[in-house]
Design a protein around this motif. Structure first.
Motif, PDB file in Angstrom:
ATOM      1  N   UNK A  13      -0.261  -2.529  -2.416  1.00 24.85           N
ATOM      2  CA  UNK A  13      -0.607  -2.488  -0.984  1.00 24.85           C
ATOM      3  C   UNK A  13      -1.667  -3.517  -0.663  1.00 24.85           C
ATOM      4  N   UNK A  14      -1.379  -4.383   0.278  1.00 28.25           N
ATOM      5  CA  UNK A  14      -2.308  -5.445   0.659  1.00 28.25           C
ATOM      6  C   UNK A  14      -2.429  -5.484   2.173  1.00 28.25           C
ATOM      7  N   UNK A  15      -3.634  -5.784   2.630  1.00 29.41           N
ATOM      8  CA  UNK A  15      -3.845  -5.970   4.059  1.00 29.41           C
ATOM      9  C   UNK A  15      -4.504  -7.304   4.325  1.00 29.41           C
ATOM     10  N   UNK A  16      -4.198  -7.848   5.481  1.00 31.38           N
ATOM     11  CA  UNK A  16      -4.831  -9.112   5.890  1.00 31.38           C
ATOM     12  C   UNK A  16      -5.033  -9.082   7.386  1.00 31.38           C
ATOM     13  N   UNK A  17      -6.080  -9.728   7.838  1.00 25.92           N
ATOM     14  CA  UNK A  17      -6.296  -9.802   9.270  1.00 25.92           C
ATOM     15  C   UNK A  17      -7.107 -11.020   9.655  1.00 25.92           C
ATOM     16  N   UNK A  18      -6.991 -11.362  10.942  1.00 24.77           N
ATOM     17  CA  UNK A  18      -7.908 -12.334  11.551  1.00 24.77           C
ATOM     18  C   UNK A  18      -8.641 -11.528  12.616  1.00 24.77           C
ATOM     19  N   UNK A  66      -6.357   9.342   4.472  1.00 27.33           N
ATOM     20  CA  UNK A  66      -7.687   8.863   4.855  1.00 27.33           C
ATOM     21  C   UNK A  66      -7.787   7.357   4.703  1.00 27.33           C
ATOM     22  N   UNK A  67      -6.684   6.671   4.833  1.00 23.25           N
ATOM     23  CA  UNK A  67      -6.707   5.233   4.640  1.00 23.25           C
ATOM     24  C   UNK A  67      -7.241   4.549   5.891  1.00 23.25           C
ATOM     25  N   UNK A  68      -8.581   4.557   5.941  1.00 24.33           N
ATOM     26  CA  UNK A  68      -9.300   4.252   7.169  1.00 24.33           C
ATOM     27  C   UNK A  68      -9.218   2.791   7.553  1.00 24.33           C
ATOM     28  N   UNK A  69      -9.172   1.918   6.576  1.00 22.19           N
ATOM     29  CA  UNK A  69      -9.101   0.489   6.891  1.00 22.19           C
ATOM     30  C   UNK A  69      -7.811   0.200   7.638  1.00 22.19           C
ATOM     31  N   UNK A  70      -6.745   0.748   7.104  1.00 22.08           N
ATOM     32  CA  UNK A  70      -5.435   0.570   7.712  1.00 22.08           C
ATOM     33  C   UNK A  70      -5.410   1.154   9.128  1.00 22.08           C
ATOM     34  N   UNK A  71      -6.148   2.224   9.331  1.00 21.78           N
ATOM     35  CA  UNK A  71      -6.162   2.890  10.638  1.00 21.78           C
ATOM     36  C   UNK A  71      -7.007   2.128  11.654  1.00 21.78           C
ATOM     37  N   UNK A  72      -8.121   1.599  11.212  1.00 25.67           N
ATOM     38  CA  UNK A  72      -9.106   1.055  12.156  1.00 25.67           C
ATOM     39  C   UNK A  72      -8.925  -0.422  12.452  1.00 25.67           C
ATOM     40  N   UNK A  75     -12.579  -6.200   1.860  1.00 24.25           N
ATOM     41  CA  UNK A  75     -12.761  -4.758   1.761  1.00 24.25           C
ATOM     42  C   UNK A  75     -11.917  -4.243   0.610  1.00 24.25           C
ATOM     43  N   UNK A  76     -12.312  -3.088   0.076  1.00 23.16           N
ATOM     44  CA  UNK A  76     -11.442  -2.418  -0.892  1.00 23.16           C
ATOM     45  C   UNK A  76     -11.241  -0.992  -0.445  1.00 23.16           C
ATOM     46  N   UNK A  77     -10.042  -0.506  -0.682  1.00 28.88           N
ATOM     47  CA  UNK A  77      -9.711   0.873  -0.368  1.00 28.88           C
ATOM     48  C   UNK A  77      -9.170   1.012   1.044  1.00 28.88           C
ATOM     49  N   UNK A  78      -8.496   2.144   1.252  1.00 34.90           N
ATOM     50  CA  UNK A  78      -8.072   2.490   2.610  1.00 34.90           C
ATOM     51  C   UNK A  78      -6.871   1.729   3.131  1.00 34.90           C
ATOM     52  N   UNK A  79      -6.045   1.165   2.226  1.00 37.92           N
ATOM     53  CA  UNK A  79      -4.884   0.406   2.708  1.00 37.92           C
ATOM     54  C   UNK A  79      -3.571   0.974   2.189  1.00 37.92           C
ATOM     55  N   UNK A  80      -3.632   2.182   1.609  1.00 36.40           N
ATOM     56  CA  UNK A  80      -2.431   2.718   0.970  1.00 36.40           C
ATOM     57  C   UNK A  80      -1.731   3.702   1.905  1.00 36.40           C
ATOM     58  N   UNK A  81      -1.099   4.713   1.314  1.00 34.32           N
ATOM     59  CA  UNK A  81      -0.305   5.660   2.085  1.00 34.32           C
ATOM     60  C   UNK A  81      -1.071   6.940   2.377  1.00 34.32           C
TER      61      UNK A  81
END
Lengths: 439, 439
Positions: B313-318, B288-294, B279-285
């Motif tokens: 800012x980077x996100x990772x998940x399993x 509306x950083x929806x990826x980080x929220x959801x 994904x791109x976007x939504x991982x910052x501060x």
């Protein structure tokens, strides 16, 4: 081997008067043609494929057939590089961590939206990365330099005019040419084309390449060898994989026996879907060299001896009424592969409209002495490595024999030894064509 | 922007107890994680995809999941390298152009067939390239050294024992290992596999990569921009093309708005066909950083600041019960691309089982001074060229701004400036990652 097919020679249809091939280059005094002369002749006989519209994601690696002028500016409007607050720089000029400036937050701008209203002096507006700068604001204060307040915000540092503001057109101006006709598209180009709103582009397609191996001794891999003296067809796999790696859309037809009727029928069947036909085998001096025997009936052809080793016997034709190019490569696997690299890959790249047509040669230091045949370009199989300083070294991957496909698979380069050389000493620089990435 | 979707937060299903992510590496004293630590952590969280059987031609660029031992010798039998005559060397030892040896031609062997009978002393047998050597013969005289006679043949030169004979197994011996588990197949490997009779191989498949861009401001290319403050989705095209170039099978889902329900639904829908989600976007501060929220609802996730610029800012998940890896990249196009190169491309290569996972860095000489940010790894966009001696030079392709996709498209390399540097002088050597071939 005996031919069991119906003999059509006596009552064959009258051979059409094929337009002849373009005038080939003159031979050298020894009757051979140089590698470059043959390659350039083949390139002069084929034209770039006509362009067609392609979806953006399917256009990677293809060559544009249009100049691309951006219809919009990038950025399309002044916007913020940071999440934070839009302000007037002069309102926060005195801000320090000890004496922060407090401003009322009078609204909020998200990416994709217009600001709700003009920013009045002495106020701040919350703003998200990518959102347009409100009229009246001339700087952005990042969240990190504030208390992130909602109704009011405390600002701890001054901002210069323009701070964190991305200006309209600073990346790309509307009307600016961003790609030239002929540019080959890579993933980053695809990103830029999308950014300026393009979902389709006019490109040259992947050439449709039909690959045929000839030889009655050939057996399809995966089957039992019916007799101890037959061999598996490796050429059609080798060339199909190489043509695909060169960018072609490949139809591997596999192998056909040395029966002239079957070869004739197969080629006639394939012409309709081919932009280029590659054959291997049947172009030498042997009694069963069926390609050499049959193809002159089907188009304008020439068979020539090229001053190279391996790969001396080469055939070329413009076949059928559509004059589909056909490159008739020798049948030994190493000869076929080397000839593919020397002649077919440049032709595939010309059909695609990508340049340079040939691999850019690089230099490497020979780790051992390398013998060569005078007056022939030697294309030996090499293994390129690097010394501690990152300089390229090259050694030979076994013998010169053109049947040594095991050696070929171990190689990652072709070592190109010139005609006027019969021995390269260890430590000398030689020309190599790299076959793998990252060497 | 306002969220119009149904609010599910209050009555959301009980969050499953996701197994946590593996223990991440400790942060540096400044709270950031180094690029290498983050990359190695992601690599440690994903496993190579399970192998599957693949048709040979579709296995190019894939990694073998079996050791390949040749069941046959190459050549499979002693055979001739030339069209000519099989003889006993001692029968032609005295041959000269002036005093040729004349031998009766007692038969003929074509490729794929056994010789009709044993060769008797004092006779010759016509033989075609690739045909087995008749019992009793020990040398081949090439056509060019004869009168090409049919009933009798005149031979003009002596032959050594073994001349023009390819020996059984001289290229590959039956039982010899020709490929190791993990070898990446290239066109020449495909040729060798066919030659030993393989039509299928066990390889790791191309990872199925789903690409999603988030942001309510995004518009699909090819449409009109509905408002002057919206922008085209370039990230999903950029990353889809880059992932495909890295070897993945790509599903570009395109963009989704910042509505949490829509993001949740889309990711849940995609899990079934993904080996990796980008994904791109939504991982910052931002608000509306929806990826980080959801995403923490859907799996085990972490959001981290990496000591790099751009791409902090980077996100990772399993994600989900199947623990599908998801790399959540920042939303600026240049940040997204640089992060893809630093983290997603190595993960794709690990899933494919090909090594090295990372691009091999090379050195280039800076053509001008390059500023950098202390304690951050700078990944600037560079243009690599060569000086007259073939040494690499690199200049920067415009500014550092992470929105400059036009500059990114002009670049052919990333210039990697270390944490402890704030200025590289013109003429200094810098590390670069090459993004195009042939540099």
């Amino acid at each position: 081997m005996p031919l069991f097919g119906r003999k059509k020679t006596e009552d064959a249809p009258v051979r059409p008067a094929w337009d002849p091939l373009p005038l080939p280059p003159p031979a050298r005094p020894d009757g051979l043609r140089s590698l470059e002369d043959h390659r350039d002749y083949l390139l002069s006989c084929v034209q770039e494929l006509p362009p067609f519209g392609q979806q953006l994601l399917d256009a990677v690696d293809l060559a544009l057939c249009e100049e691309i002028v951006s219809p919009i500016s990038l950025p399309g409007f002044d916007n913020t590089a940071m999440d934070g607050y839009a302000v007037r720089a002069q309102d926060v000029a005195a801000a320090t961590p000890e004496a922060p400036i407090r401003l009322p937050v009078v609204g909020e701008v998200a990416a994709g939206q217009a600001a709700p209203h003009k920013l009045s002096p002495g106020t701040a507006m919350k703003i998200m990365t990518g959102a347009p700068i409100p009229v009246g604001a001339d700087a952005i204060v990042a969240y990190e330099s504030t208390d992130r307040g909602a109704a009011d915000v405390e600002i701890y540092v001054p901002s210069e005019v323009g701070q964190h503001i991305r200006r309209t057109g600073e990346d790309v101006a509307a009307g600016q040419r961003v790609f030239r006709d002929g540019d080959q598209l890579d993933p980053r180009s695809i990103g830029l084309l999308a950014a300026i709103g393009r979902d389709k582009v006019l490109v040259r397609p992947r050439p449709r390449v039909v690959v045929v191996a000839t030889g009655s001794e050939l057996v399809e891999p995966g089957r039992e060898l019916p007799s101890e003296f037959q061999i598996y067809d490796s050429n059609s796999y080798l060339l199909a994989a190489a043509a695909r790696a060169a960018g072609a859309q490949v139809y591997r037809v596999g192998m056909v026996s040395d029966d002239p009727d079957r070869v004739r029928e197969l080629i006639n069947d394939q012409l309709i879907r081919a932009d280029l036909i590659l054959t291997t085998g049947g172009v030498s001096q042997g009694d069963y060299d069926v390609v050499k025997a049959v193809m002159p009936e089907l188009g304008a052809t020439e068979f020539v001896q090229v001053a190279m080793q391996p790969g001396k016997p080469q055939g070329f034709g413009l076949i059928g009424g559509e004059r589909i190019p056909m490159i008739m490569l020798p049948g030994n696997p190493v000869s076929a592969f080397v000839s593919f690299e020397a002649f077919a890959r440049p032709v595939i790249r010309k059909l695609m409209g990508v340049t340079p047509h040939t691999r850019a040669p690089v230099r490497a230091r020979a780790t051992h002495a390398m013998g060569s045949t005078m007056s022939r370009r030697q294309l030996a199989r090499g293994i390129v490595t690097h010394d501690d300083d990152g300089n390229r070294l090259v050694s030979l991957a076994g013998g010169h024999g053109s049947h040594l496909i095991g050696n070929l698979a171990r190689a990652n380069a072709l070592v190109v030894l010139p005609e006027e050389t019969d021995l390269v000493a260890a430590g000398e620089q030689v020309e190599v064509w790299l076959l793998s990435e990252g060497l």
